[in-house]
Design an enzyme around this catalytic site. Structure first.
Site, PDB file in Angstrom:
ATOM      1  N   ASP A 101       5.626   5.597  -6.007  1.00  0.00           N
ATOM      2  CA  ASP A 101       6.731   5.312  -5.088  1.00  0.00           C
ATOM      3  C   ASP A 101       6.582   6.282  -3.919  1.00  0.00           C
ATOM      4  O   ASP A 101       5.778   7.221  -3.966  1.00  0.00           O
ATOM      5  CB  ASP A 101       8.066   5.534  -5.818  1.00  0.00           C
ATOM      6  CG  ASP A 101       9.284   5.267  -4.932  1.00  0.00           C
ATOM      7  OD1 ASP A 101       9.200   4.412  -4.043  1.00  0.00           O
ATOM      8  OD2 ASP A 101      10.316   5.934  -5.123  1.00  0.00           O
ATOM      9  N   SER A 102       7.402   6.090  -2.895  1.00  0.00           N
ATOM     10  CA  SER A 102       7.416   7.064  -1.807  1.00  0.00           C
ATOM     11  C   SER A 102       7.964   8.399  -2.295  1.00  0.00           C
ATOM     12  O   SER A 102       7.691   9.435  -1.707  1.00  0.00           O
ATOM     13  CB  SER A 102       8.305   6.551  -0.679  1.00  0.00           C
ATOM     14  OG  SER A 102       9.623   6.382  -1.171  1.00  0.00           O
TER      15      SER A 102
ATOM     16  N   CYS B 167       8.183   0.624  -6.004  1.00  0.00           N
ATOM     17  CA  CYS B 167       8.884   0.756  -4.738  1.00  0.00           C
ATOM     18  C   CYS B 167       9.043  -0.653  -4.174  1.00  0.00           C
ATOM     19  O   CYS B 167       8.043  -1.332  -3.897  1.00  0.00           O
ATOM     20  CB  CYS B 167       8.038   1.620  -3.800  1.00  0.00           C
ATOM     21  SG  CYS B 167       8.672   1.756  -2.133  1.00  0.00           S
ATOM     22  N   ASN B 168      10.276  -1.090  -4.045  1.00  0.00           N
ATOM     23  CA  ASN B 168      10.532  -2.441  -3.531  1.00  0.00           C
ATOM     24  C   ASN B 168       9.975  -2.597  -2.120  1.00  0.00           C
ATOM     25  O   ASN B 168       9.481  -3.652  -1.738  1.00  0.00           O
ATOM     26  CB  ASN B 168      12.037  -2.708  -3.509  1.00  0.00           C
ATOM     27  CG  ASN B 168      12.658  -2.721  -4.894  1.00  0.00           C
ATOM     28  OD1 ASN B 168      12.827  -3.771  -5.489  1.00  0.00           O
ATOM     29  ND2 ASN B 168      12.986  -1.554  -5.420  1.00  0.00           N
ATOM     30  N   THR B 169      10.080  -1.518  -1.338  1.00  0.00           N
ATOM     31  CA  THR B 169       9.636  -1.555   0.054  1.00  0.00           C
ATOM     32  C   THR B 169       8.120  -1.736   0.136  1.00  0.00           C
ATOM     33  O   THR B 169       7.621  -2.600   0.867  1.00  0.00           O
ATOM     34  CB  THR B 169      10.032  -0.235   0.759  1.00  0.00           C
ATOM     35  OG1 THR B 169      11.408   0.031   0.501  1.00  0.00           O
ATOM     36  CG2 THR B 169       9.787  -0.304   2.241  1.00  0.00           C
TER      37      THR B 169
ATOM     38  N   GLY C  27      10.980   3.225   3.824  1.00  0.00           N
ATOM     39  CA  GLY C  27      11.866   2.130   4.225  1.00  0.00           C
ATOM     40  C   GLY C  27      12.216   2.062   5.693  1.00  0.00           C
ATOM     41  O   GLY C  27      12.674   1.033   6.181  1.00  0.00           O
TER      42      GLY C  27
ATOM     43  N   CYS D 153      16.265  -0.939  -4.421  1.00  0.00           N
ATOM     44  CA  CYS D 153      15.438   0.205  -4.047  1.00  0.00           C
ATOM     45  C   CYS D 153      15.496   1.133  -5.241  1.00  0.00           C
ATOM     46  O   CYS D 153      16.593   1.415  -5.753  1.00  0.00           O
ATOM     47  CB  CYS D 153      15.999   0.886  -2.800  1.00  0.00           C
ATOM     48  SG  CYS D 153      15.261   2.514  -2.492  1.00  0.00           S
TER      49      CYS D 153
ATOM     50  N   HIS E 265      15.255   4.190  -5.587  1.00  0.00           N
ATOM     51  CA  HIS E 265      16.035   5.419  -5.398  1.00  0.00           C
ATOM     52  C   HIS E 265      17.528   5.220  -5.710  1.00  0.00           C
ATOM     53  O   HIS E 265      18.237   6.184  -5.957  1.00  0.00           O
ATOM     54  CB  HIS E 265      15.926   5.907  -3.950  1.00  0.00           C
ATOM     55  CG  HIS E 265      14.671   6.652  -3.624  1.00  0.00           C
ATOM     56  ND1 HIS E 265      13.459   6.031  -3.460  1.00  0.00           N
ATOM     57  CD2 HIS E 265      14.442   7.978  -3.430  1.00  0.00           C
ATOM     58  CE1 HIS E 265      12.536   6.943  -3.152  1.00  0.00           C
ATOM     59  NE2 HIS E 265      13.105   8.127  -3.135  1.00  0.00           N
TER      60      HIS E 265
HETATM   61  N1  DGL Z   1      12.115   3.648  -3.484  1.00  0.00           N
HETATM   62  C1  DGL Z   1      11.661   2.761  -2.497  1.00  0.00           C
HETATM   63  C2  DGL Z   1      12.092   1.331  -2.760  1.00  0.00           C
HETATM   64  O1  DGL Z   1      12.269   0.947  -3.907  1.00  0.00           O
HETATM   65  C3  DGL Z   1      11.811   3.082  -1.043  1.00  0.00           C
HETATM   66  C4  DGL Z   1      12.351   4.363  -0.602  1.00  0.00           C
HETATM   67  C5  DGL Z   1      11.885   4.705   0.801  1.00  0.00           C
HETATM   68  O2  DGL Z   1      12.483   4.266   1.784  1.00  0.00           O
HETATM   69  O3  DGL Z   1      10.902   5.429   0.860  1.00  0.00           O
HETATM   70  O4  DGL Z   1      12.219   0.548  -1.860  1.00  0.00           O
END
Ligand code: DGL
Length: 266
Positions: free
Chosen positions: A7-8, A70-72, A40, A180, A182
């Site tokens: 992930d980020s 990470c969804n993004t 994101g 997300c 997070h």
């Molecule tokens: N955790 C990430 C997600 O699921 C993105 C967080 C970010 O913006 O870096 O989208």
């Protein structure tokens, strides 16, 4: 061999946490691209380049599969990476489909990062499953910043969420999709603000199920008894390429797992 999860930042630990529950006999490499977080608020091209770097790292570290936790990054880069790398790449997507099904006709709010909310992948998913036009999309970029600085339940977090959610008639909603990774750290604050019967859902369980299914189909799922107990020794943690070895850093990771364990029941 390892399963790579990245992930980020610390959001991906949500996915790792779920994987440790469901697939306790595997070895994991967890990679948080902390130097480049957040993803994101970046452009699609920037995120593709960053994910490519992480994929190179994962393939050099004996990974039999990689989960983009990470969804993004999934929305922006999963398809491109699948063309480029020969190992299975599993992505996480906002759990819009189960949310629409379980909301029993009430509205569904999907919270994610600005890039996920902009990306075609999410719009296509909504188009496929939302015949009754019940889904609304909401970007919550500041939650990622709060999470990365370890601020999970402050007045500022609560104010930010109250303000962002004030535009919605929350009692007409049945589901909140945490789109997300997070966002899982904030379930207690969401719980405080949402009406009692609004249910929260995220994509980690479905993603780990898919990971297991893919590994099984290529005979790479560890079913044995190699590890009898859950402990962190078979997870190696990396922050943008640097392995976490200091006791203080690993203690922080343990605390994040503890917080996620508490959040599971909300
Ligand atoms: N955790 C990430 C997600 O699921 C993105 C967080 C970010 O913006 O870096 O989208």
């Amino acid at each position: 061999m390892n399963i790579g999860i990245f992930d980020s930042g610390i959001g991906g630990i949500t996915l790792l946490h779920q994987a440790l529950v469901m697939l306790p006999n595997e070895n994991y490499i967890f990679y948080a691209d902390t130097d480049n977080a957040p993803y994101g608020t970046k452009s699609k091209e920037q995120v593709i380049a960053l994910v490519d770097d992480v994929m190179r790292f994962m393939t050099a570290h004996d990974c039999k599969a990689v989960v983009i936790a990470c969804n993004t990054a999934t929305a922006a880069a999963a398809d491109v990476m699948r063309e480029k790398y020969p190992i299975p790449i599993i992505g996480i997507e906002p759990a819009v489909k189960p949310a629409v099904k379980e909301s029993h006709g009430k509205r569904v709010l999907v919270a994610a990062t600005p890039l996920t909310v902009r990306e075609e992948k999410l719009h296509n998913l909504v188009k496929r499953v939302d015949d009754a036009h019940l889904v609304d999309l909401l970007a919550l970029p500041k939650l990622v910043e709060f999470a990365e600085r370890g601020e999970f339940a402050s007045d500022e977090v609560e104010q930010y969420l109250k303000n962002a959610l004030s535009k919605y008639a929350l009692d007409t909603y049945g589901e909140l999709v945490l789109g997300c990774t997070h966002f899982n750290y904030f379930k207690d604050t969401f719980r405080k603000i949402l009406p009692k019967d609004v249910h929260m859902i995220d994509g980690s369980e479905g993603t780990v199920r898919q990971l297991a299914h893919i590994l099984e189909s290529i005979n790479q799922l560890e079913l044995g008894n190699a590890h009898n107990e859950k402990n962190d020794t078979r997870v190696r943690y990396f922050s943008s390429g640097r392995e976490l070895k200091e006791e203080q850093e690993l203690e922080y990771v343990r605390r994040l797992h503890e917080r996620l364990e508490k959040m599971r029941v909300l």
